[in-house]
Write a protein that holds these residues in place. Sequence first.
Motif, mmCIF file in Angstrom:
data_model
loop_
_atom_site.group_PDB
_atom_site.id
_atom_site.type_symbol
_atom_site.label_atom_id
_atom_site.label_comp_id
_atom_site.label_asym_id
_atom_site.label_seq_id
_atom_site.Cartn_x
_atom_site.Cartn_y
_atom_site.Cartn_z
ATOM 1 N N ILE A 73 19.551 42.444 59.810
ATOM 2 C CA ILE A 73 19.775 42.933 58.445
ATOM 3 C C ILE A 73 18.801 42.277 57.469
ATOM 4 O O ILE A 73 18.210 42.936 56.604
ATOM 5 C CB ILE A 73 21.237 42.673 58.007
ATOM 6 N N LEU A 74 18.601 40.977 57.621
ATOM 7 C CA LEU A 74 17.707 40.256 56.710
ATOM 8 C C LEU A 74 16.241 40.577 56.987
ATOM 9 O O LEU A 74 15.389 40.400 56.121
ATOM 10 C CB LEU A 74 17.940 38.751 56.824
ATOM 11 N N ARG A 75 15.931 41.061 58.198
ATOM 12 C CA ARG A 75 14.556 41.430 58.529
ATOM 13 C C ARG A 75 14.187 42.802 57.976
ATOM 14 O O ARG A 75 13.031 43.083 57.680
ATOM 15 C CB ARG A 75 14.390 41.430 60.056
ATOM 16 N N ASN A 76 15.187 43.668 57.829
ATOM 17 C CA ASN A 76 14.940 45.016 57.354
ATOM 18 C C ASN A 76 14.605 44.998 55.860
ATOM 19 O O ASN A 76 15.366 44.463 55.055
ATOM 20 C CB ASN A 76 16.184 45.874 57.613
ATOM 21 N N GLU A 77 13.472 45.586 55.496
ATOM 22 C CA GLU A 77 12.990 45.517 54.108
ATOM 23 C C GLU A 77 13.997 46.108 53.122
ATOM 24 O O GLU A 77 14.268 45.541 52.068
ATOM 25 C CB GLU A 77 11.656 46.256 53.995
ATOM 26 N N LYS A 78 14.552 47.260 53.463
ATOM 27 C CA LYS A 78 15.470 47.952 52.558
ATOM 28 C C LYS A 78 16.739 47.146 52.340
ATOM 29 O O LYS A 78 17.188 46.946 51.197
ATOM 30 C CB LYS A 78 15.812 49.321 53.138
ATOM 31 N N TYR A 79 17.332 46.634 53.418
ATOM 32 C CA TYR A 79 18.602 45.916 53.302
ATOM 33 C C TYR A 79 18.403 44.530 52.701
ATOM 34 O O TYR A 79 19.275 44.032 51.994
ATOM 35 C CB TYR A 79 19.291 45.841 54.660
ATOM 36 N N LYS A 80 17.266 43.942 52.966
ATOM 37 C CA LYS A 80 16.982 42.633 52.355
ATOM 38 C C LYS A 80 16.913 42.768 50.830
ATOM 39 O O LYS A 80 17.469 41.949 50.104
ATOM 40 C CB LYS A 80 15.679 42.062 52.902
ATOM 41 N N ARG A 81 16.264 43.839 50.361
ATOM 42 C CA ARG A 81 16.218 44.072 48.909
ATOM 43 C C ARG A 81 17.602 44.346 48.356
ATOM 44 O O ARG A 81 17.944 43.890 47.264
ATOM 45 C CB ARG A 81 15.283 45.264 48.606
ATOM 46 N N LEU A 82 18.407 45.076 49.119
ATOM 47 C CA LEU A 82 19.741 45.419 48.668
ATOM 48 C C LEU A 82 20.617 44.175 48.537
ATOM 49 O O LEU A 82 21.377 44.018 47.580
ATOM 50 C CB LEU A 82 20.379 46.392 49.680
ATOM 51 N N LYS B 96 5.707 60.093 58.201
ATOM 52 C CA LYS B 96 4.902 58.902 57.906
ATOM 53 C C LYS B 96 5.193 57.824 58.946
ATOM 54 O O LYS B 96 6.362 57.522 59.219
ATOM 55 C CB LYS B 96 5.258 58.393 56.508
ATOM 56 N N PRO B 97 4.142 57.232 59.553
ATOM 57 C CA PRO B 97 4.379 56.180 60.551
ATOM 58 C C PRO B 97 5.173 55.008 59.965
ATOM 59 O O PRO B 97 5.016 54.655 58.797
ATOM 60 C CB PRO B 97 2.959 55.724 60.927
ATOM 61 N N LEU B 98 6.029 54.433 60.781
ATOM 62 C CA LEU B 98 6.860 53.314 60.340
ATOM 63 C C LEU B 98 6.381 52.020 60.969
ATOM 64 O O LEU B 98 5.798 52.012 62.063
ATOM 65 C CB LEU B 98 8.323 53.552 60.750
ATOM 66 N N ILE B 99 6.642 50.923 60.282
ATOM 67 C CA ILE B 99 6.413 49.616 60.870
ATOM 68 C C ILE B 99 7.770 49.031 61.270
ATOM 69 O O ILE B 99 8.806 49.449 60.746
ATOM 70 C CB ILE B 99 5.673 48.673 59.886
ATOM 71 N N PRO B 100 7.796 48.073 62.203
ATOM 72 C CA PRO B 100 9.073 47.567 62.719
ATOM 73 C C PRO B 100 10.052 47.098 61.649
ATOM 74 O O PRO B 100 11.260 47.317 61.770
ATOM 75 C CB PRO B 100 8.648 46.406 63.626
ATOM 76 N N TYR B 101 9.571 46.486 60.569
ATOM 77 C CA TYR B 101 10.474 45.928 59.569
ATOM 78 C C TYR B 101 11.145 46.994 58.702
ATOM 79 O O TYR B 101 12.050 46.694 57.930
ATOM 80 C CB TYR B 101 9.739 44.928 58.677
ATOM 81 N N GLU B 102 10.687 48.247 58.838
ATOM 82 C CA GLU B 102 11.370 49.343 58.147
ATOM 83 C C GLU B 102 12.541 49.868 58.972
ATOM 84 O O GLU B 102 13.368 50.624 58.475
ATOM 85 C CB GLU B 102 10.389 50.473 57.861
ATOM 86 N N MET B 103 12.581 49.488 60.251
ATOM 87 C CA MET B 103 13.658 49.913 61.142
ATOM 88 C C MET B 103 14.710 48.806 61.224
ATOM 89 O O MET B 103 14.463 47.668 60.824
ATOM 90 C CB MET B 103 13.116 50.222 62.535
ATOM 91 N N LEU B 104 15.862 49.151 61.772
ATOM 92 C CA LEU B 104 16.921 48.153 61.925
ATOM 93 C C LEU B 104 16.687 47.313 63.179
ATOM 94 O O LEU B 104 16.851 46.105 63.173
ATOM 95 C CB LEU B 104 18.278 48.847 61.983
ATOM 96 N N PHE B 105 16.328 47.978 64.258
ATOM 97 C CA PHE B 105 15.867 47.277 65.457
ATOM 98 C C PHE B 105 14.965 48.214 66.230
ATOM 99 O O PHE B 105 14.991 49.429 66.036
ATOM 100 C CB PHE B 105 17.031 46.785 66.322
ATOM 101 N N THR B 106 14.136 47.654 67.100
ATOM 102 C CA THR B 106 13.202 48.454 67.893
ATOM 103 C C THR B 106 13.499 48.256 69.375
ATOM 104 O O THR B 106 14.300 47.405 69.760
ATOM 105 C CB THR B 106 11.753 48.041 67.616
ATOM 106 N N PHE B 107 12.815 49.039 70.193
ATOM 107 C CA PHE B 107 12.965 48.897 71.637
ATOM 108 C C PHE B 107 12.607 47.481 72.084
ATOM 109 O O PHE B 107 13.262 46.905 72.964
ATOM 110 C CB PHE B 107 12.071 49.923 72.351
#
Length: 349
Positions: free
Chosen positions: A334-343, A140-151
Amino acid sequence: MRIHYSYLDEWVGISGFEIHKRENFVNIKYKLPSSLFYNIGAGHYNFVLKIIFGIHGLKYSFFQKEIFIVQKTYIEIESYTSDHFWDYAKIKYNIENFLNLSIVRPVYPLSIIGTTKDKQNKEVFIEIYYRLPDSPKVFKPLIPYEMLFTFTDIKDKFDKFLENWFNVYNKLEPVYSLYSEILYNPYINIENRFLNIIQALETFHRRVYGGAYLSEEEYKPIYDALINAIPKHVDSNLRERLKAYLKYGREFSLRRRIKDIVKNYPFISKVINDGFINKVVNTRNYYVHYDESLKESSTDRKDLYYITQKLKMLLDICLLGILGFSVEEIRLLILRNEKYKRLINSSYP
């Protein structure tokens, strides 16, 4: 060696498409993006890394009723020091670990092309295949906020970050190995996933921070005195166990190691506080020894998943620091990442 990884297109985030749409008009332009070149020198790893782009699926027909173009992003590596397959495989493995951290998902090589020379010195392309157990059928394609950092986040210092990653490879290889097992093994149960994360954090702290009350030389006379103090009548098996236990008596406890790490990243202290750390230590001791007296103070199995996720976040923070991100940059990622922000915002343990 040229590799197309899952999620690499989204991670690099460079597209050659321009699409302009109006009511009865669609204008689609495509220009192949320029390749990017990086010289990587880290220890005995010396190679050129290229990010290159290719298009697939373009066909013309007498009556054109559709057009289909797919852009793919590749990483290409060319070693300065070796042309042996297994040396390339080590570089490839390390790049995968780098991408695993940044994408926060296991990445898989979807295609690998090797280039060599034949006896007439002509270029020969070799497709390389190997089994990928448990790899998804669809990514499934990812959006940047699902990743920890991008290129895009590191494009101005990509080569420096990659060199940092390769420079600590030998020191942190056990950490990378444990990290990979957590990501790639979907069948590992939650107890073992928890213990793997704990072991990875302990190993990271020991190899990066050190963490001993005394040097080996300073501790030796104390160790010898403690061994000599064991009564002579003690069973030989117990004696050997005590000797093994006392051998590491100079080293910091797990509790101290986690506190040391958190001290360097104060923004995480609200989530990983003293109460949380105590629960982690008690839970680790219970699952290592299965001592019933520890069960009451350990974590319920239903909450173990969330504790493990928070420890995984702490390990990711450690590895981001190794790459070269500042504390403030790590906090924002960390705060930008959707998963970790929820955590962080959850009320779970």
